[in-house]
Every structure is written in structure tokens, then in C-alpha cells.
Design a protein around this motif. Structure first.
Motif, short mmCIF file in Angstrom:
data_model
loop_
_atom_site.label_atom_id
_atom_site.label_comp_id
_atom_site.label_asym_id
_atom_site.label_seq_id
_atom_site.Cartn_x
_atom_site.Cartn_y
_atom_site.Cartn_z
N LEU A 21 57.20 37.50 57.52
CA LEU A 21 55.85 37.51 57.15
C LEU A 21 55.58 36.36 56.36
O LEU A 21 56.34 36.26 55.18
CB LEU A 21 55.35 38.86 56.58
N THR A 22 54.73 35.49 56.67
CA THR A 22 54.22 34.43 55.64
C THR A 22 52.87 34.52 55.29
O THR A 22 52.16 35.00 56.24
CB THR A 22 54.63 32.90 56.20
N PHE A 23 52.52 34.33 54.33
CA PHE A 23 51.31 34.37 53.50
C PHE A 23 50.81 33.20 53.01
O PHE A 23 51.11 32.67 52.12
CB PHE A 23 50.86 35.48 52.76
N ASP A 24 49.76 32.27 53.69
CA ASP A 24 49.27 30.93 53.07
C ASP A 24 48.40 31.10 52.11
O ASP A 24 47.30 31.99 52.18
CB ASP A 24 49.02 30.23 54.33
N ASP A 25 48.19 30.40 50.89
CA ASP A 25 47.07 29.94 50.07
C ASP A 25 47.22 30.81 48.91
O ASP A 25 46.44 30.56 47.87
CB ASP A 25 45.79 30.08 50.73
N GLY A 26 47.97 31.92 48.94
CA GLY A 26 48.06 32.98 47.82
C GLY A 26 46.50 33.46 47.34
O GLY A 26 46.11 33.13 46.25
N THR A 27 45.89 33.90 48.33
CA THR A 27 44.66 34.48 48.09
C THR A 27 44.85 36.02 47.39
O THR A 27 45.70 36.49 47.40
CB THR A 27 43.63 34.72 49.59
N GLU A 28 43.49 36.47 47.20
CA GLU A 28 43.53 37.74 46.49
C GLU A 28 44.12 38.78 46.97
O GLU A 28 44.60 39.65 46.55
CB GLU A 28 42.09 38.02 45.59
N GLY A 29 43.59 38.72 48.20
CA GLY A 29 43.87 40.05 49.07
C GLY A 29 45.33 40.15 49.36
O GLY A 29 45.97 41.00 49.82
N HIS A 30 46.30 38.99 48.92
CA HIS A 30 47.85 39.10 49.09
C HIS A 30 48.30 39.96 47.82
O HIS A 30 49.32 40.65 48.05
CB HIS A 30 48.36 37.67 48.94
N PHE A 31 47.76 39.77 46.60
CA PHE A 31 48.15 40.55 45.78
C PHE A 31 47.18 40.72 44.40
O PHE A 31 46.96 39.74 43.96
CB PHE A 31 49.33 39.81 45.01
N ARG A 32 46.94 41.85 44.46
CA ARG A 32 45.66 42.09 43.62
C ARG A 32 46.25 43.24 42.52
O ARG A 32 46.98 44.33 42.97
CB ARG A 32 44.36 42.61 44.32
N LEU A 33 45.96 43.21 41.29
CA LEU A 33 46.10 44.17 40.44
C LEU A 33 44.65 44.92 40.08
O LEU A 33 43.61 44.23 40.01
CB LEU A 33 46.62 43.59 38.96
N ALA A 43 48.25 43.06 50.29
CA ALA A 43 49.47 42.73 51.22
C ALA A 43 50.63 43.13 50.58
O ALA A 43 51.54 44.11 51.12
CB ALA A 43 49.43 41.26 51.70
N VAL A 44 51.03 42.99 49.45
CA VAL A 44 52.10 43.42 48.45
C VAL A 44 51.89 45.25 48.34
O VAL A 44 53.00 45.66 48.71
CB VAL A 44 52.24 42.86 47.16
N LYS A 49 53.06 39.32 38.37
CA LYS A 49 53.06 39.35 39.70
C LYS A 49 54.01 38.75 40.40
O LYS A 49 54.66 39.20 41.36
CB LYS A 49 51.66 38.70 40.10
N TYR A 50 54.77 37.46 39.86
CA TYR A 50 55.66 36.65 40.48
C TYR A 50 57.02 37.63 40.06
O TYR A 50 57.92 37.78 41.13
CB TYR A 50 55.81 35.48 39.58
N GLU A 51 57.25 38.29 39.21
CA GLU A 51 58.41 39.03 39.06
C GLU A 51 58.29 40.24 39.66
O GLU A 51 59.36 40.78 40.38
CB GLU A 51 58.46 39.40 37.47
N TYR A 52 57.17 40.76 40.06
CA TYR A 52 57.14 41.92 40.89
C TYR A 52 57.59 41.64 42.26
O TYR A 52 58.22 42.30 43.00
CB TYR A 52 55.57 42.27 40.99
N ILE A 53 57.11 40.41 42.84
CA ILE A 53 57.25 40.01 44.09
C ILE A 53 58.87 39.72 44.21
O ILE A 53 59.37 40.23 45.26
CB ILE A 53 56.48 38.67 44.46
#
Length: 378
Positions: free
Chosen positions: A146-158, A173-174, A213-217
Motif C-alpha cells: 500500500l503506497t500513499f502519495d503526497d502525505g495528505t491529511e486523510g492519510h494520518f489525522r490526529l 488511513a493509518v 506521527k512519524y514515530e507512530y508510523i
């Protein structure tokens, strides 16, 4: 008969390992009769007794493997249609949102994508592990990326609570992948996010959230990849500026994750720089980069990383959206109708197993430290 071999460059290492094992074994068994150098069946470890009746070569390389691994029988390999030269789907997502469009997948459709992949026997791996051939997938399963381009908010939102605490949005997504993996731990939780800067995932400019977020990923077994610093058209940049934007992306990631290896690159707009080599490697102001895999914007599966057809600088992906065409389900259906075309794992990350009829398609240069195993498929 199952045939096994290891690339020639590792033969001497295997011989040394075997001799060392034999020496240590002899020292620990002083009462062993010097005329009887082989253990009988009762003395062997239980997992070797179970596989003792399997046809294994008696070469020094194979005897080392036999002492450390449980061998899967021909019947099991054949029944699962094991083929690690099969094709792999690398799915490309952009926006995870509320509508279905060429570059957007609805949250519900994305959830259904995971459900479909799970039910069809797929298993999540990162782009990094795919390109490096580190495919640790259970027996009979097929890797999918699974690849996600552009790092949009819907990829990882808090989502922040009134008291200042926050949690992962279960509809990003996350959050969707993580919750699905909790219900189905035999599916994995891998994914690869191709972000650009200055604000990855484009949520409110909260610097303290970026590292979180990065550490979570990373803790979920996911990957962060290169997508340039500012999402530029690389074909419009000078060679120097191409290298600059790729280096700046890596440096920005490593500010949040010190020494994190950024190993893969998704081309912005699917376009190469004028000097294609710079998509793979280059340097800027003394900082050097080397991407192990460069991903395209395409519409068909990728060759196995062990195949002679695999090109690290041009790895195709499949658009995961229903507009203009539902490529996701088209390729799901294709592999259901053509199971022989699909990568199917032997369950052992240290071996590469293929039907005997396909052995000429193996690229042994891509298989460092791997045991090559073939079996008759007729």
C-alpha cells in the motif's frame, strides 16, 4: 524432487559454517563412535525427524540448511501454488476522503479494499521490504504494498480532545489499517507514505505532532519515503535542483527521525528528471542519496524482485480508485482467474521457491543470502 542451491558467492561461507558446526558437535560428543559420523533418526531434533523423508540434496550447502530449517514438502508447495516469481500489486492511493474520484478513495472503499485483500489471501509489506527482497510473508500468502502519495491529511489525522489530549482518527488511513490489523493480525499493518514538506500530512501546523506521527508510523511497521521536498515537476528542474529537492526531503525526515533511512522514492506526477539516473542516486552539498526503488504512476502489477524483469528504477503501481477505471478490482479478478501469475510465498524469508519451469527467470544478483529452491510443478 525439491532442488536447492545458493548463489555461488556464498558457497565458501557455507562450507566454513558447516565445518565449524561439525567441529563443535564432535567436541560435545566425546563418546561418539568415530566410525559412525551420522546421527540416527532417533537422535535428530524433532523438526528434522518430521522432514527426514523429504528428498534433499546431500551437498554441503544443503546439509547446512537441513540442520537449521524445516523443509516444506513438494505436495505442500504444489497445493499452495508457491511461486515467488509471480507478480505483486503495489497499490497507489492519494486522498482518503469522502468521495470517489481519480485521485481520491472514500474511507469506506478503502476499508473494503483491505477486507477484499485479506479475504483473497494477501499480506501487507512495505515498499522498502519489497524492493530489497525482504518478503517475510506466511506460506500461501501473497505480498501486497500500500503506497500513499503526497502525505495528505486523510492519510494520518490526529483528533484533539478538550483537555489537550489527542488520538488517531479511526477514519484516516493509518487508523483504518491499524484497527483492521488488530482484528486480523495475520494480515499485517505495513504501508509506505510518500510525503513532501514543509508540513507532512498537512494538518494544522503543530510541529510537536509531526515527530509523534512519524514515530507512530514506524512503530506500526510502516515506512516513510521520498516524494521531493516541494512536489516539483522534476523534468523542469536543473540537475542540481533535482538533487537538492530529493536531499532536502531526506534531511527534513531525518530531523524528525534521526538517521532514518529513506530508501524508496515515488516520482511526483510520475515524471522522471531529464537525467533519469538522478531519480536513483545523487548528492547535494555533500549529502548523498541512493534510492533502492523508484515507483511510477502506472496501472499494472510489478514483477517479482527476484525476476530478471524487475527494474529498481521503474517499478509500476496500480491506481486504487474507481475513476476512470476500477483497476483495483480488475487486478483482483485477474489473479483469481490466473493464480499462476501471482506471487505466492513459501513462508520462509530466507528462501526463494519457484516452480522448476520458471528457474531460468531468476535473477540471482537480487538474492544475496537467499537459498534458491525449485520443485516440479507438472
Amino acid at each position: 524432487m525439491i532442488s536447492t542451491k545458493r548463489p555461488q558467492t556464498h558457497f565458501i561461507i557455507c562450507i566454513i559454517t558447516l565445518l565449524t558446526v561439525v567441529f563443535l558437535f564432535a567436541c560435545q560428543n566425546k563418546n561418539l563412535n568415530s566410525n559412525n559420523e551420522q546421527l540416527d533418526q532417533q537422535q535428530q531434533p524433532e523438526h528434522l525427524q518430521e522432514s527426514a523423508n523429504l528428498p534433499i540434496s546431500n551437498s554441503p550447502v544443503d546439509s547446512t540448511i537441513e540442520e537449521t530449517e524445516t523443509v516444506v514438502s513438494e505436495d505442500i508447495l504444489r497445493s499452495h501454488k508457491v511461486n515467488e516469481l509471480g507478480q505483486v500489486m503495489i497499490l497507489m492511493y492519494h486522498i482518503i476522503g469522502d468521495k470517489e474520484d481519480e485521485w481520491e478513495r472514500t474511507k469506506n472503499n478503502f476499508k473494503n479494499d483491505l477486507k477484499t485483500l485479506y479475504e483473497e489471501g494477501y499480506y501487507l509489506v512495505t515498499a522498502r521490504d519489497f524492493v530489497s527482497g525482504n518478503i517475510n510473508v506466511p506460506l500461501g500468502k501473497t505480498p501486497v504494498v500500500l503506497t500513499f502519495d503526497d502525505g495528505t491529511e486523510g492519510h494520518f489525522r490526529l483528533i484533539e480532545k478538550e483537555n489537550g489530549e489527542f488520538f488517531v482518527d479511526p477514519d484516516c488511513a493509518v487508523g483504518i489499517i491499524e484497527n483492521f490489523a488488530k482484528m486480523h493480525p495475520d494480515f499485517g499493518s505495513a504501508a509506505s507514505f510518500y510525503v513532501y514538506y514543509p508540513v507532512p500530512f498537512r494538518q494544522n501546523d503543530r510541529p510537536e505532532w509531526r515527530r509523534y506521527k512519524y514515530e507512530y508510523i514506524i512503530n506500526l511497521g510502516m515506512e516513510i519515503g521520498n516524494h521531493t521536498f516541494g512536489h516539483e515537476f522534476l523534468n523542469k528542474l536543473t540537475d542540481e535542483d533535482v538533487q537538492k529537492t530529493l536531499v532536502k526531503n531526506i534531511q527534513a525526515t531525518q530531523k524528525l527521525l534521526p538517521d532514518y533511512p529513506v530508501d524508496t522514492f515515488a516520482l511526483t506526477y510520475g515524471i522522471y528528471p531529464k537525467n533519469k539516473e538522478l531519480a536513483v542516486k545523487g548528492s547535494f552539498e555533500g549529502f548523498t542519496y541512493h534510492h533502492k526503488g523508484v515507483f511510477l504512476v502506472g496501472s499494472h502489477p510489478a514483477p517479482s524482485p527476484y525476476s530478471i524483469d524487475f527494474k529498481t528504477e521503474a517499478i509500476p503501481r496500480i491506481r486504487a480508485a474507481s475513476v476512470p477505471s476500477d483497476f483495483f478490482h480488475q487486478w483482483i479478478d485477474y489473479f483469481k482467474k490466473n493464480p499462476d501469475k501471482r506471487f505466492v510465498s513459501d513462508g520462509d524469508a530466507k528462501t526463494i521457491t519457484v516452480p522448476e519451469s520458471l528457474k531460468d527467470q531468476l535473477n540471482e544478483n537480487n538474492m544475496i543470502d537467499k537459498l534458491i529452491r525449485t520443485y516440479p510443478n507438472d
